[in-house]
Design an enzyme around this catalytic site. Structure first.
Site, PDB file in Angstrom:
ATOM      1  N   THR A   1       0.831  -1.213   0.000  1.00  0.00           N
ATOM      2  CA  THR A   1       0.000   0.000   0.000  1.00  0.00           C
ATOM      3  C   THR A   1       0.862   1.259   0.000  1.00  0.00           C
ATOM      4  OG1 THR A   1      -1.751  -1.166   1.172  1.00  0.00           O
ATOM      5  CG2 THR A   1      -1.783   1.245   1.285  1.00  0.00           C
TER       6      THR A   1
ATOM      7  N   TYR B   1       3.651   1.882  -1.179  1.00  0.00           N
ATOM      8  CA  TYR B   1       4.406   2.180  -2.399  1.00  0.00           C
ATOM      9  C   TYR B   1       3.516   2.437  -3.616  1.00  0.00           C
ATOM     10  CZ  TYR B   1       8.168   0.661   0.572  1.00  0.00           C
ATOM     11  OH  TYR B   1       9.032   0.558   1.619  1.00  0.00           O
TER      12      TYR B   1
ATOM     13  N   GLY C   1      -2.534   5.533  -8.235  1.00  0.00           N
ATOM     14  CA  GLY C   1      -3.704   6.009  -7.522  1.00  0.00           C
ATOM     15  C   GLY C   1      -4.797   4.971  -7.396  1.00  0.00           C
TER      16      GLY C   1
ATOM     17  N   GLU D   1      -4.931   5.636 -16.898  1.00  0.00           N
ATOM     18  CA  GLU D   1      -3.906   4.592 -17.022  1.00  0.00           C
ATOM     19  C   GLU D   1      -4.362   3.585 -18.059  1.00  0.00           C
ATOM     20  OE1 GLU D   1      -3.372   3.159 -13.003  1.00  0.00           O
ATOM     21  OE2 GLU D   1      -2.187   4.896 -12.436  1.00  0.00           O
TER      22      GLU D   1
ATOM     23  N   ASP E   1       2.310 -14.965   2.568  1.00  0.00           N
ATOM     24  CA  ASP E   1       2.103 -15.717   3.819  1.00  0.00           C
ATOM     25  C   ASP E   1       0.636 -16.122   4.005  1.00  0.00           C
ATOM     26  OD1 ASP E   1       4.770 -15.206   4.234  1.00  0.00           O
ATOM     27  OD2 ASP E   1       4.482 -13.744   5.824  1.00  0.00           O
TER      28      ASP E   1
ATOM     29  N   HIS F   1       4.246  -5.688 -14.075  1.00  0.00           N
ATOM     30  CA  HIS F   1       4.096  -4.284 -14.459  1.00  0.00           C
ATOM     31  C   HIS F   1       5.070  -4.026 -15.589  1.00  0.00           C
ATOM     32  CE1 HIS F   1       3.767   0.029 -14.373  1.00  0.00           C
ATOM     33  NE2 HIS F   1       2.794  -0.064 -13.475  1.00  0.00           N
TER      34      HIS F   1
ATOM     35  N   ARG G   1      -2.056  -4.010 -19.298  1.00  0.00           N
ATOM     36  CA  ARG G   1      -0.703  -4.381 -18.872  1.00  0.00           C
ATOM     37  C   ARG G   1      -0.172  -5.679 -19.432  1.00  0.00           C
ATOM     38  NH1 ARG G   1      -0.741  -2.700 -12.633  1.00  0.00           N
ATOM     39  NH2 ARG G   1      -0.893  -0.520 -13.191  1.00  0.00           N
TER      40      ARG G   1
ATOM     41  N   HIS H   1       4.409  -7.832 -10.187  1.00  0.00           N
ATOM     42  CA  HIS H   1       3.808  -6.656  -9.544  1.00  0.00           C
ATOM     43  C   HIS H   1       2.581  -6.991  -8.706  1.00  0.00           C
ATOM     44  CE1 HIS H   1       2.772  -2.452  -9.126  1.00  0.00           C
ATOM     45  NE2 HIS H   1       1.600  -2.632  -9.712  1.00  0.00           N
TER      46      HIS H   1
ATOM     47  N   ARG I   1      -5.621  -7.741 -14.035  1.00  0.00           N
ATOM     48  CA  ARG I   1      -6.201  -6.619 -13.288  1.00  0.00           C
ATOM     49  C   ARG I   1      -6.079  -5.302 -14.065  1.00  0.00           C
ATOM     50  NH1 ARG I   1      -3.757  -2.763  -9.377  1.00  0.00           N
ATOM     51  NH2 ARG I   1      -1.814  -3.616 -10.163  1.00  0.00           N
TER      52      ARG I   1
ATOM     53  N   LEU J   1      -6.412  -1.075  -4.967  1.00  0.00           N
ATOM     54  CA  LEU J   1      -6.666  -0.329  -3.727  1.00  0.00           C
ATOM     55  C   LEU J   1      -8.178  -0.229  -3.519  1.00  0.00           C
ATOM     56  CD1 LEU J   1      -4.009   2.508  -4.228  1.00  0.00           C
ATOM     57  CD2 LEU J   1      -3.896   0.672  -2.541  1.00  0.00           C
TER      58      LEU J   1
HETATM   59  P1  FAD Z   1      -0.345  -4.704   1.762  1.00  0.00           P
HETATM   60  O1  FAD Z   1      -0.533  -3.265   1.626  1.00  0.00           O
HETATM   61  O2  FAD Z   1       0.812  -5.309   1.078  1.00  0.00           O
HETATM   62  O3  FAD Z   1      -0.243  -5.050   3.314  1.00  0.00           O
HETATM   63  C1  FAD Z   1       0.062  -6.356   3.744  1.00  0.00           C
HETATM   64  C2  FAD Z   1       0.397  -6.293   5.208  1.00  0.00           C
HETATM   65  O4  FAD Z   1       0.496  -7.611   5.748  1.00  0.00           O
HETATM   66  C3  FAD Z   1       1.733  -5.641   5.502  1.00  0.00           C
HETATM   67  O5  FAD Z   1       1.554  -4.833   6.631  1.00  0.00           O
HETATM   68  C4  FAD Z   1       2.648  -6.819   5.823  1.00  0.00           C
HETATM   69  O6  FAD Z   1       3.738  -6.498   6.652  1.00  0.00           O
HETATM   70  C5  FAD Z   1       1.665  -7.728   6.538  1.00  0.00           C
HETATM   71  N1  FAD Z   1       2.019  -9.147   6.576  1.00  0.00           N
HETATM   72  C6  FAD Z   1       2.336  -9.966   5.547  1.00  0.00           C
HETATM   73  N2  FAD Z   1       2.569 -11.215   5.992  1.00  0.00           N
HETATM   74  C7  FAD Z   1       2.386 -11.188   7.330  1.00  0.00           C
HETATM   75  C8  FAD Z   1       2.490 -12.162   8.347  1.00  0.00           C
HETATM   76  N3  FAD Z   1       2.861 -13.434   8.117  1.00  0.00           N
HETATM   77  N4  FAD Z   1       2.231 -11.781   9.618  1.00  0.00           N
HETATM   78  C9  FAD Z   1       1.896 -10.507   9.915  1.00  0.00           C
HETATM   79  N5  FAD Z   1       1.798  -9.543   8.987  1.00  0.00           N
HETATM   80  C10 FAD Z   1       2.036  -9.879   7.712  1.00  0.00           C
HETATM   81  N6  FAD Z   1      -2.667  -0.602  -6.727  1.00  0.00           N
HETATM   82  C11 FAD Z   1      -3.509   0.380  -7.092  1.00  0.00           C
HETATM   83  O7  FAD Z   1      -4.731   0.200  -7.040  1.00  0.00           O
HETATM   84  N7  FAD Z   1      -3.025   1.587  -7.504  1.00  0.00           N
HETATM   85  C12 FAD Z   1      -1.694   1.851  -7.564  1.00  0.00           C
HETATM   86  O8  FAD Z   1      -1.298   2.957  -7.920  1.00  0.00           O
HETATM   87  C13 FAD Z   1      -0.784   0.830  -7.204  1.00  0.00           C
HETATM   88  N8  FAD Z   1       0.547   1.036  -7.280  1.00  0.00           N
HETATM   89  C14 FAD Z   1       1.391   0.060  -6.819  1.00  0.00           C
HETATM   90  C15 FAD Z   1       2.765   0.315  -6.777  1.00  0.00           C
HETATM   91  C16 FAD Z   1       3.633  -0.619  -6.242  1.00  0.00           C
HETATM   92  C17 FAD Z   1       5.117  -0.339  -6.224  1.00  0.00           C
HETATM   93  C18 FAD Z   1       3.124  -1.841  -5.745  1.00  0.00           C
HETATM   94  C19 FAD Z   1       4.050  -2.860  -5.150  1.00  0.00           C
HETATM   95  C20 FAD Z   1       1.759  -2.104  -5.793  1.00  0.00           C
HETATM   96  C21 FAD Z   1       0.893  -1.164  -6.327  1.00  0.00           C
HETATM   97  N9  FAD Z   1      -0.483  -1.390  -6.367  1.00  0.00           N
HETATM   98  C22 FAD Z   1      -1.328  -0.398  -6.759  1.00  0.00           C
HETATM   99  C23 FAD Z   1      -1.049  -2.593  -5.767  1.00  0.00           C
HETATM  100  C24 FAD Z   1      -1.541  -2.237  -4.354  1.00  0.00           C
HETATM  101  O9  FAD Z   1      -0.639  -1.336  -3.766  1.00  0.00           O
HETATM  102  C25 FAD Z   1      -1.658  -3.461  -3.488  1.00  0.00           C
HETATM  103  O10 FAD Z   1      -2.373  -4.460  -4.157  1.00  0.00           O
HETATM  104  C26 FAD Z   1      -2.416  -3.114  -2.203  1.00  0.00           C
HETATM  105  O11 FAD Z   1      -1.784  -2.040  -1.551  1.00  0.00           O
HETATM  106  C27 FAD Z   1      -2.453  -4.321  -1.295  1.00  0.00           C
HETATM  107  O12 FAD Z   1      -2.987  -3.928  -0.063  1.00  0.00           O
HETATM  108  P2  FAD Z   1      -3.134  -5.006   1.067  1.00  0.00           P
HETATM  109  O13 FAD Z   1      -3.664  -4.297   2.260  1.00  0.00           O
HETATM  110  O14 FAD Z   1      -3.855  -6.169   0.554  1.00  0.00           O
HETATM  111  O15 FAD Z   1      -1.634  -5.520   1.326  1.00  0.00           O
HETATM  112  C1  SIN Z   2       1.022   2.267 -11.364  1.00  0.00           C
HETATM  113  O1  SIN Z   2       1.053   3.342 -10.787  1.00  0.00           O
HETATM  114  O2  SIN Z   2       1.350   2.090 -12.543  1.00  0.00           O
HETATM  115  C2  SIN Z   2       0.564   1.099 -10.594  1.00  0.00           C
HETATM  116  C3  SIN Z   2      -0.885   1.078 -10.623  1.00  0.00           C
HETATM  117  C4  SIN Z   2      -1.375  -0.263 -10.222  1.00  0.00           C
HETATM  118  O3  SIN Z   2      -0.604  -1.177  -9.997  1.00  0.00           O
HETATM  119  O4  SIN Z   2      -2.591  -0.380 -10.157  1.00  0.00           O
END
Ligand code: FAD
Ligand code: SIN
Length: 517
Positions: free
Chosen positions: A42, A44, A48, A113, A220, A241, A288, A349, A384, A390
């Site tokens: 999240t 990183y 948007g 995008e 995990d 990506h 993508r 990605h 996706r 997000l």
């Molecule tokens: P995360 O945000 O990854 O959170 C997972 C959490 O679980 C972390 O706190 C981690 O430490 C914890 N965790 C993991 N394993 C364990 C364990 N065994 N025990 C305890 N804690 C654990 N999506 C968009 O919609 N728009 C974007 O612009 C976009 N840009 C992106 C850019 C980058 C560089 C990346 C990597 C991804 C991007 N994505 C984007 C995808 C999006 O960011 C993620 O899919 C989303 O943030 C995932 O959210 P989440 O809460 O599921 O997981």
């Molecule tokens: C990006 O900003 O290109 C990432 C967007 C996403 O993964 O949804």
């Protein structure tokens, strides 16, 4: 130690935090996270969050874009739910304190995008995720019913299996009573009994050598559900990506947001020629899977290790105002993006598949919910649409919160759960065994199970993985638990699921692309 909590939330990204904020009015919430609370994918996210805010955009347009990107494999119901609830959920995110960029008129400055037919991406410069994570964490930390514990590594879900009962896969009779958690501050393994557990542990990008995902993304949650005999699906659909910064020494790979292509950035080969017109009429803004495959193909045919993204025609003020983070990062490695083209390569990605959930985020294991990247709602199908993840996390955490709060009064703690048997040897030489195995599986996955696959490559990957699996189980059974060993085991489980599902899918579709040789 033993703890009893109403809601146990594993993971502190957008999925975990937004769920916690919703259920906190109904009971005590404990969020466990394996690193610092903010460390997550999240944080990183750059481009948007996609949402329908104004005409001429409409829910129907966003729905159609999502279905097209998903290559016929989206669950249309999940798509309609997510998109029609997008406006409400984004408004809530703003109420929790998130700032999105606006134009001088006061309207949101929406970006575009790949695969989107309209401008609909709300963003905060090029660090949207950082802003969302900040706002959600601040709100959660202030809530009297929420406690956040860092450096807590969830090892396994507690089910009937731990009571000595035999359970069979996918019978829907499996129940979750909480989780065993490795407290990295004192190396104890604690028992967390919970009425409701939410898995929000994010993606699994680290199964590949090159990924945009932070090091915490080791699949995990997916592995825990697999061991607990819950259902997973669509794991073969790994999204690469198209444009991560080509800088081989750097891990994880730094992302160059797709919004730069939305603003006018154009892909070119090293000799400065455009190539996307050969692959898709939408050129650099095609979905993508198409763009990543086209880049992969150009690199292989030309024998080159990257292509370029040419952003020199984007106004300098737009670059400085909308993409300051990328501008500064590229300058650090000597690339002035207003004058030089950016060297880019595809990188793993996003995991489109994961833990199967219903429309209320409930998994196939009773009292276990899942949301965010570790889950599979059916929204993404075979690919996706950018910036839909997000949004998906917000929508499904909201739905899981509503559903679980309705049920919680009927659920009791399972007090007969035993504590973890922590016997095992401390082996000083373990770390090299573990780090070498991680590198090996990442190479196997990158070479055989990447953007382009074949039956032969998948078979090879499966056989090579089998050996590492057996070695790791042997090590695991005689060692005390350390997170790196648990992560290796989980990465292997994710590789196994990706390869098994890829082998079962005999035709190319979306992100799963097969060649004959
Ligand atoms: P995360 O945000 O990854 O959170 C997972 C959490 O679980 C972390 O706190 C981690 O430490 C914890 N965790 C993991 N394993 C364990 C364990 N065994 N025990 C305890 N804690 C654990 N999506 C968009 O919609 N728009 C974007 O612009 C976009 N840009 C992106 C850019 C980058 C560089 C990346 C990597 C991804 C991007 N994505 C984007 C995808 C999006 O960011 C993620 O899919 C989303 O943030 C995932 O959210 P989440 O809460 O599921 O997981
Ligand atoms: C990006 O900003 O290109 C990432 C967007 C996403 O993964 O949804």
């Amino acid at each position: 130690m033993r703890y009893e909590v109403d809601f146990l939330v594993l993971g502190s990204g957008i999925a975990g935090l937004s769920f916690a904020l919703k259920v906190a009015q109904h009971g005590k919430v404990c969020i466990l996270t394996k690193d610092d609370a903010s460390e997550s994918s999240t944080k990183y996210a750059q481009g948007g969050i996609a949402a329908v805010m104004y005409s001429p955009d409409s829910y129907e347009k966003h729905i159609q874009d999502t279905l097209i990107a998903g290559a016929g494999l989206c669950d249309e119901k999940a798509v309609r739910i997510t998109i029609t609830e997008s406006t409400e959920r984004v408004k809530e995110l703003i109420e929790w304190g998130t700032n999105f960029d606006k134009k001088s008129s006061g309207a949101f400055d929406l970006a575009r995008e790949g695969g989107h037919s309209e401008f609909r991406i709300l963003h905060h410069q090029d660090k949207t995720g950082y802003e969302i994570e900040r706002a959600l964490l601040e709100s959660a930390k202030q809530h009297p019913n929420i406690i956040i514990k860092e450096n807590q590594y969830a090892v396994d879900l507690i089910t009937q299996h731990h009571l000595g009962e035999k359970v069979t896969r996918h019978l829907n009779g499996i129940e979750c009573y909480g989780a065993y958690v490795l407290n990295q501050n004192d190396n104890s393994i604690d028992t967390y009994l919970a009425k409701i557990t939410l898995l929000a542990t994010g993606g699994n990008g680290n199964v590949y050598s090159t990924t945009t995902n932070p090091i915490v993304a080791t699949g995990d949650g997916q592995a825990m559900v697999h061991r607990a005999k819950g259902k997973l699906a669509n794991m073969e659909f790994v999204q690469f990506h198209p444009t991560s910064l080509y800088n081989p020494a750097e891990k994880p790979s730094f992302l160059i947001t797709e919004a730069m292509r939305g603003a006018g950035g154009i892909l070119k080969t090293i000799d400065g020629k455009t190539f996307m017109e050969k692959y898709d009429e939408r050129k650099s803004l095609a979905p993508r899977d198409i763009v990543a495959r086209a880049i992969d193909h150009e690199m292989k045919v030309r024998g080159e290790d990257h292509v370029f993204l040419d952003c020199r025609d984007i106004e300098k003020t737009e670059i400085i105002n909308h993409f300051p983070n990328i501008y500064a990062k590229c300058l650090e490695i000597g690339v002035n993006i207003t004058k030089d083209m950016i060297p880019v390569v595809p990188a793993a990605h996003y995991a489109c598949g994961g833990i199967v959930v219903d429309e209320n985020s409930h998994t196939t294991i009773t009292n276990l919910y899942s949301s965010g990247e570790c889950s599979c709602t059916g929204l993404h199908g075979a690919n996706r649409l950018a910036s839909n993840s997000l949004l998906e996390a917000l929508v499904f955490s909201h739905r899981g919160a509503i559903d679980s709060t309705k049920k919680i009064s009927q659920i009791k703690f399972k007090t007969e759960v035993p504590d973890w048997n922590a016997e095992g040897m401390v082996l000083n030489e373990e770390m090299v065994l573990i780090s070498q195995s991680v590198k090996e599986i990442q190479q196997i996955m990158s070479n055989y199970v990447g953007i382009v696959r074949s039956e032969l490559r998948l078979k090879r990957a499966f056989e090579r993985l089998g050996l590492i699996y057996r070695e790791t189980e042997e090590l695991y059974n005689r060692s005390v638990l350390i997170p790196k060993l648990c992560e290796l085991r989980n990465l292997i489980a994710n590789c196994y699921l990706i390869i098994r599902m890829a082998k079962a899918r005999k035709e190319s579709v979306g992100l799963h692309y097969l060649v004959k040789y």
